[in-house]
Design an enzyme around this catalytic site. Structure first.
Site, short mmCIF file in Angstrom:
data_model
loop_
_atom_site.label_atom_id
_atom_site.label_comp_id
_atom_site.label_asym_id
_atom_site.label_seq_id
_atom_site.Cartn_x
_atom_site.Cartn_y
_atom_site.Cartn_z
N GLY A 46 0.83 -1.19 0.00
CA GLY A 46 0.00 0.00 0.00
C GLY A 46 0.87 1.24 0.00
N GLN A 51 2.94 10.02 1.10
CA GLN A 51 4.23 9.32 1.14
C GLN A 51 5.10 9.63 -0.08
OE1 GLN A 51 2.28 5.32 2.12
NE2 GLN A 51 4.24 5.21 3.19
N CYS A 89 5.52 0.06 7.41
CA CYS A 89 5.22 1.21 6.55
C CYS A 89 6.44 1.54 5.71
CB CYS A 89 4.84 2.41 7.43
SG CYS A 89 4.45 3.90 6.49
N LEU A 90 6.22 1.81 4.41
CA LEU A 90 7.35 2.13 3.52
C LEU A 90 8.05 3.42 3.94
CD1 LEU A 90 5.87 1.18 0.02
CD2 LEU A 90 7.49 -0.12 1.42
N HIS A 131 -4.63 1.44 7.18
CA HIS A 131 -3.31 2.07 7.26
C HIS A 131 -3.19 3.22 6.24
CE1 HIS A 131 1.26 1.59 7.64
NE2 HIS A 131 1.13 2.38 6.62
N GLU A 132 -3.61 2.95 5.00
CA GLU A 132 -3.46 3.98 3.96
C GLU A 132 -4.41 5.15 4.19
OE1 GLU A 132 -0.81 3.69 2.49
OE2 GLU A 132 -0.53 1.54 2.85
N HIS A 135 -3.04 7.48 6.69
CA HIS A 135 -2.02 8.38 6.13
C HIS A 135 -2.64 9.69 5.63
CE1 HIS A 135 1.95 6.56 6.04
NE2 HIS A 135 1.49 5.41 5.57
ZN ZN Z 1 2.40 3.61 5.63
#
Ligand code: ZN
Length: 150
Positions: A46, A51, A89-90, A131-132, A135
Site C-alpha cells: 500500500g 508518502q 510502513c514504507l 493504514h493507507e 495516512h
Molecule cells: Zn504507511
C-alpha cells in the site's frame, strides 16, 4: 510511469491532513500510475499520496499480486471485529509492530474514471485499507503500535 521518492518518517508532510480530489486530471492519473509503480518497486502492499509528497486523498493498495485497488477520496463506511497483527510502513523502514485494527472494513471511494465504488476487505486487506486511509489524515501506524517486533 516513474518511481517517486518515498517520504520518510520525521518529515512533517506525513503529519498533514490531505485535501480531497475534486477533479480527476491527467496529473492525478499519472500520480496513480506512479504510486502503483513506486509501491511495487518498494515491495509494499500500500502507498498513500503524502508518502510521495502529495497532500491529496489518494492511495493504492495491492495485497494480492495484480489486484491493484486505486482509491480516490476513500472513506471507511463500515467496520467490524478486531485483529492484532503485524504492520509496517514504507515511510518507516525496518520497523514492525502489532496494531489493533478492525477485522473487516468496507471502504467507499472513487476510481480513476470518476465512478464511486465500494471494497470490503478482511485480514491484510483490511489492515492495508485502514493504514493507507490513516495516512491521509496524518496518522501513522507507530501511533497505534501496542508492541514492537524486533
Ligand atoms: Zn504507511
Amino acid at each position: 510511469m516513474a518511481i517517486r521518492n518515498i517520504v520518510k518518517y520525521g518529515d512533517e508532510t506525513l503529519r498533514r491532513v490531505c485535501r480531497p480530489v475534486e477533479e480527476i486530471t491527467p496529473r492525478i492519473l499519472t500520480l496513480l500510475d506512479d504510486m502503483a509503480e513506486t509501491m511495487r518497486a518498494a515491495n509494499g502492499c500500500g502507498l498513500a499520496a503524502p508518502q510521495v509528497g502529495i497532500l491529496r486523498r489518494i492511495a493504492v493498495v495491492e495485497t494480492e499480486p495484480g489486484e491493484l485497488i486505486e482509491l480516490i477520496n476513500p472513506k471507511i463506511i463500515a467496520f467490524a471485529g478486531e485483529q492484532r497483527e503485524q504492520e509496517g510502513c514504507l515511510s518507516i523502514p525496518e520497523k514492525w509492530g502489532i496494531t489493533v485494527r478492525p477485522a473487516h472494513v468496507t471502504v467507499r471511494a472513487t476510481n480513476r474514471r470518476g465512478e464511486e465504488f465500494e471494497v470490503t476487505g478482511s485480514g491484510l486487506l483490511a489492515r492495508a485499507l485502514c493504514h493507507e486511509i490513516d495516512h491521509l489524515d496524518g496518522k501513522l501506524f507507530v501511533d497505534k503500535v501496542i508492541k514492537y517486533i524486533d
